[in-house]
Write a protein that holds these residues in place. Structure first.
Motif, mmCIF file in Angstrom:
data_model
loop_
_atom_site.group_PDB
_atom_site.id
_atom_site.type_symbol
_atom_site.label_atom_id
_atom_site.label_comp_id
_atom_site.label_asym_id
_atom_site.label_seq_id
_atom_site.Cartn_x
_atom_site.Cartn_y
_atom_site.Cartn_z
ATOM 1 N N GLY A 156 0.772 -1.230 0.000
ATOM 2 C CA GLY A 156 0.000 0.000 0.000
ATOM 3 C C GLY A 156 0.800 1.276 0.000
ATOM 4 O O GLY A 156 0.250 2.349 0.210
ATOM 5 N N VAL A 157 2.097 1.199 -0.237
ATOM 6 C CA VAL A 157 2.938 2.397 -0.261
ATOM 7 C C VAL A 157 3.776 2.382 -1.539
ATOM 8 O O VAL A 157 4.426 1.376 -1.856
ATOM 9 C CB VAL A 157 3.864 2.479 0.968
ATOM 10 N N ARG A 158 3.752 3.492 -2.243
ATOM 11 C CA ARG A 158 4.604 3.687 -3.412
ATOM 12 C C ARG A 158 5.693 4.677 -3.020
ATOM 13 O O ARG A 158 5.401 5.745 -2.467
ATOM 14 C CB ARG A 158 3.780 4.230 -4.575
ATOM 15 N N ALA A 159 6.944 4.332 -3.281
ATOM 16 C CA ALA A 159 8.044 5.190 -2.838
ATOM 17 C C ALA A 159 9.180 5.151 -3.846
ATOM 18 O O ALA A 159 9.329 4.195 -4.618
ATOM 19 C CB ALA A 159 8.544 4.760 -1.458
ATOM 20 N N ALA A 160 9.972 6.209 -3.838
ATOM 21 C CA ALA A 160 11.177 6.292 -4.667
ATOM 22 C C ALA A 160 12.286 6.900 -3.820
ATOM 23 O O ALA A 160 12.067 7.900 -3.131
ATOM 24 C CB ALA A 160 10.931 7.127 -5.912
ATOM 25 N N LEU A 161 13.456 6.286 -3.872
ATOM 26 C CA LEU A 161 14.598 6.748 -3.084
ATOM 27 C C LEU A 161 15.752 7.068 -4.028
ATOM 28 O O LEU A 161 16.091 6.263 -4.902
ATOM 29 C CB LEU A 161 15.026 5.672 -2.081
ATOM 30 N N TYR A 218 19.951 12.693 0.339
ATOM 31 C CA TYR A 218 18.980 11.609 0.286
ATOM 32 C C TYR A 218 17.602 12.206 0.026
ATOM 33 O O TYR A 218 17.172 13.120 0.743
ATOM 34 C CB TYR A 218 18.952 10.825 1.601
ATOM 35 N N THR A 219 16.925 11.697 -0.993
ATOM 36 C CA THR A 219 15.586 12.170 -1.323
ATOM 37 C C THR A 219 14.651 10.973 -1.403
ATOM 38 O O THR A 219 14.939 10.009 -2.127
ATOM 39 C CB THR A 219 15.576 12.917 -2.669
ATOM 40 N N ALA A 220 13.547 11.045 -0.656
ATOM 41 C CA ALA A 220 12.551 9.981 -0.678
ATOM 42 C C ALA A 220 11.194 10.582 -1.002
ATOM 43 O O ALA A 220 10.739 11.520 -0.327
ATOM 44 C CB ALA A 220 12.497 9.252 0.657
ATOM 45 N N ASP A 221 10.559 10.076 -2.061
ATOM 46 C CA ASP A 221 9.183 10.439 -2.390
ATOM 47 C C ASP A 221 8.290 9.301 -1.917
ATOM 48 O O ASP A 221 8.457 8.157 -2.348
ATOM 49 C CB ASP A 221 9.018 10.646 -3.890
ATOM 50 N N VAL A 222 7.337 9.589 -1.043
ATOM 51 C CA VAL A 222 6.491 8.562 -0.422
ATOM 52 C C VAL A 222 5.026 8.894 -0.690
ATOM 53 O O VAL A 222 4.576 10.002 -0.389
ATOM 54 C CB VAL A 222 6.759 8.458 1.093
ATOM 55 N N GLN A 223 4.288 7.937 -1.236
ATOM 56 C CA GLN A 223 2.886 8.148 -1.581
ATOM 57 C C GLN A 223 2.065 6.926 -1.163
ATOM 58 O O GLN A 223 1.962 5.957 -1.904
ATOM 59 C CB GLN A 223 2.745 8.360 -3.091
#
Length: 745
Positions: free
Chosen positions: A471-476, A488-493
């Motif tokens: 249930g979580v979409r993320a990009a690191l 460090y960059t994390a996009d969390v949706q």
């Protein structure tokens, strides 16, 4: 040991030799990738945030594009396709333009592109995202479904190229070896024996041509699949409306013409005028292969690169095809007595060794030049799939050279004294032929991969990972992913909606995968964004494998986490990329290469010639003179391995560089850093980050391109234009200063 191996042991030894390259290729399987016309720049740039919707997306690639097989599509953040006008090739054959519909709402969009290079015929695909609006409109997009490109080490395209190369080698090698080696070695043998053996060589040649034609059919299918999906219409378009298809038709026409010329048994015993026609076809046959190779995509100096590739193909065909001719024409034909075989083998080894020496020297010189163009340095050799596959090829060549030396130095002289080593010669030649066939299989895979130089120069190089689980979409992203300070960059949706203000996003970072007891690196939500969290730290302290665990902690819910492991290097991929290679301009170096090739042939014939005295000495001296002449012409026609100064009216003098440095310090250092490494005070909050001006890819842009970017800015990025703030003279001074960073003096 080798000479005494017989029976089951010999068969096992030959099988082991044949399996060596297969094992090396399988070891590379996890790193499958296919891309050739890389995306160089786009407007908007990847991950850019633009206030208003642009009217079109412009993408510029590293190679010219095949119009009927190149397209782009627009998707929303949920990977749903948005209808747009059809994409088109721009005035620049490397540019692809995607018109956008009017009044696109705010949000994140993904542009998916696929292309076929008009230079080398290889398919490629990819995508990038941009956002319309502000930081609050950024949404982590789902990647669109990737189109099939049919690339990789183990693929239909690789199989097709292998069959094509194997057929080419059999067709060229068998004809040359029959005329120059086997027919003269038969000497006093009866007419019936000559007919019987020539019939075997004829079957090998015709079978090789058939194999090459089958490879062409499979390659057409693979190319059509990679150019938009397999269908009758796409197949016809690929064959008749693309440079790849035209070259494939030319290749097949030459193969069929060769089959017609050599189909009659009389050609092999008394060729007459057909001898010259077959020679012309032999010269032309490898050319369509080279025109669809990596050599055709090098840009400046491609004529010389294609000629070198053609010479490489001819030399490898003589070597590998010659070994197959030995096996089919001599080793497997049991009509000769042991004494007759001894005499024929001894003479054939001597003659073939002369050709093999010429082929080996040619392969070495042209191979080094190709590696210089396509790899460039040790980083590209050891850290790219192309480089590793090239290493596998080189490893497989070593035992082939050793077996060839064994035949030349041990078995050949021994057979002149007696028939004891006849059986061993057959075993060694079969092993050599198997290795040659395996090397062509590796080359078939190599041709379908993006070059090591391309991968290091045009890929981002920093670690980036995507997750979609529970249930979580993320990009690191870790930038630059090297020892020292990293961002460090994390996009969390989450699927349930944006994370609440009380949620925590952090990393656990450890060397060698030992996460227990590791201190946490907290990521803070960026102002105005609901999905992006970032931090800066120096946790990656040594070269080696590091594990990063991305953790999302929400009130009342179990922690969500996902760990990844990646390699940390001393310098970014962009800095490890090779610089521009030395190239040779115009058609003069093409003539020089051919002259040098003729000189090499004459030189070796003079050294190993059968005619003693003045004639042999003249051949040797003439060969040396031609070889030296070709080398001198190549030296004089070389182009410096420096970026193009096209359009720059201001000479790169010390005064201009000093003036440019002063302007740079005032206007550019805040983002690009005092020393130009992209690490200025404002760099940490910019996405994408400022360019490292020491990166090798900077050399791939002309002075005029750098001027335009400084003057007008780069749409969709933090790079603003200085039109009205800086004069033309000041901008050109800055260009000269930027050039001096990588190329001082």
């Amino acid at each position: 040991m080798i000479l005494r191996t017989t029976g089951k042991c010999a068969r096992g030894w030959r099988a082991s030799v044949a399996l060596l390259p297969l094992i090396l290729c399988l070891a590379l399987w996890p790193a499958l990738v296919s891309a050739h016309a890389f995306l160089d720049t786009s407007s908007p740039t990847a991950n850019a945030v633009v206030a208003t919707a642009p009217s079109e997306i412009k993408m510029e690639f590293t190679e010219q594009l095949q119009p009927n097989a190149t397209s782009a599509q627009l998707f929303d953040a949920d990977a749903k396709k948005i209808d747009t006008p059809a994409s088109r090739i721009g005035a620049n054959p490397k540019e692809l333009i995607l018109p956008l519909p009017a009044n696109l709402p705010r949000g994140t969009y993904t542009v998916q592109w696929q292309n076929v290079s008009a230079d080398d015929g290889h398919p490629s695909s990819g995508f990038f995202a941009f956002t319309i609006g502000g930081q609050s409109n950024i949404v982590l997009p789902a990647p669109p479904p990737a189109p099939e490109t049919g690339g990789g080490i183990l693929s239909l395209g690789s199989l097709a190229r292998w069959l094509g190369l194997l057929g080419l080698a059999g067709a060229i090698g068998s004809l040359i070896i029959w005329r120059q080696v086997i027919a003269p070695a038969l000497g006093e043998q009866s007419e019936a024996q000559r007919r019987r053996i020539s019939r075997q060589i004829r079957r090998l040649t015709l079978g090789s041509i058939a194999l090459a034609l089958i490879g062409s059919i499979l390659l057409l299918i693979a190319q059509t699949r990679g150019a938009g999906g397999f269908s009758g219409g796409n197949l016809v378009d690929t064959l008749f409306q693309s440079r790849f298809g035209h070259l494939l038709l030319l290749r097949d026409a030459l193969l069929i013409a060769m089959a017609i010329v050599i189909r009659r048994p009389a050609f092999w015993l008394a060729p007459g005028r057909a001898r010259w026609l077959s020679l012309a076809l032999l010269v032309l046959l490898p050319l369509p292969y080279s025109l669809n190779s990596h050599a055709s995509a090098v840009g400046e100096g491609s004529q010389t690169a294609i000629t070198a590739d053609w010479m490489h193909l001819v030399a490898s065909s003589v070597w590998v095809g010659g070994l197959l001719s030995f096996v089919i024409g001599l080793v497997l034909v049991r009509t000769l007595t042991a004494e007759e075989r001894r005499a024929v083998y001894a003479e054939a080894i001597s003659r073939f060794s002369t050709l093999a020496i010429i082929a080996t020297v040619t392969l070495s010189i042209t191979g080094v030049y190709a590696a210089w163009l396509q790899v460039g340095n040790l980083d590209a050799l050891w850290h790219t799939t192309y480089g590793k596959t090239l290493v596998a090829k080189l490893i497989t060549i070593i035992p082939l050279l050793m077996l060839g030396a064994l035949n030349l130095l041990v078995i050949g002289p021994a057979m002149r004294r007696g028939a004891r080593y006849v059986r061993h010669f057959g075993q060694v030649v079969v092993a050599e032929a198997l290795l040659g066939v395996a090397i062509l299989a590796i080359v078939g895979a190599l041709v379908g991969l993006p070059t090591g130089r391309q991968v290091l120069t045009f890929s981002s190089g920093h670690p980036a990972f995507a997750f979609d689980q529970n249930g979580v979409r993320a990009a690191l992203q870790v930038y630059p992913g090297t020892v020292g300070t990293n961002r460090y960059t994390a996009d969390v949706q989450p699927s349930s909606g944006p994370l609440p203000e009380s949620a925590q996003v952090f990393l656990r970072i450890a060397s060698d995968g030992q996460l227990s007891g590791t201190e946490q690196v907290m990521l803070l939500r960026e102002p105005g964004s609901t999905v992006r969290y970032s931090a800066q730290g120096s946790d990656l302290s040594v070269v080696g494998k590091w594990t990063v665990d991305l953790v999302v902690r929400r009130p009342g819910l179990p922690d969500w986490d996902s760990a990844v492991t990646f390699a940390v290097n001393q310098t970014p991929a962009a800095e490890r990329a090779p610089g521009l290679p030395l190239r040779f301009l115009g058609y003069a170096p093409v003539i020089a290469l051919l002259v040098a090739g003729i000189g090499l042939i004459a030189l070796v014939l003079g050294l190993r010639g059968r005619k003693a005295g003045r004639e042999q000495r003249f051949t040797f001296e003439a060969g040396g003179a031609l070889l030296l002449t070709g080398a001198v012409i190549l030296f004089l026609t070389r182009a410096p391995g420096l970026p193009s100064t096209s359009g720059n009216p201001v000479p790169k003098t010390a005064e201009s560089v000093a003036a440019g440095k002063a302007v740079y310090a005032q206007h550019c250092a805040v983002c690009h850093g005092v020393d130009g490494h992209g690490d200025g005070p404002a760099a940490a909050r910019l996405s994408p980050p400022p360019t490292d001006l020491y990166a090798a890819h900077v050399d791939y842009h002309s002075d005029k391109q750098l001027y335009d970017w400084i003057h007008d800015g780069i749409n969709g990025s933090a790079m603003t234009g200085f039109k009205g703030q800086l004069s033309d003279q000041q901008i050109w001074d800055v260009v000269n200063y930027v050039r001096s960073l990588r190329h001082p003096g």
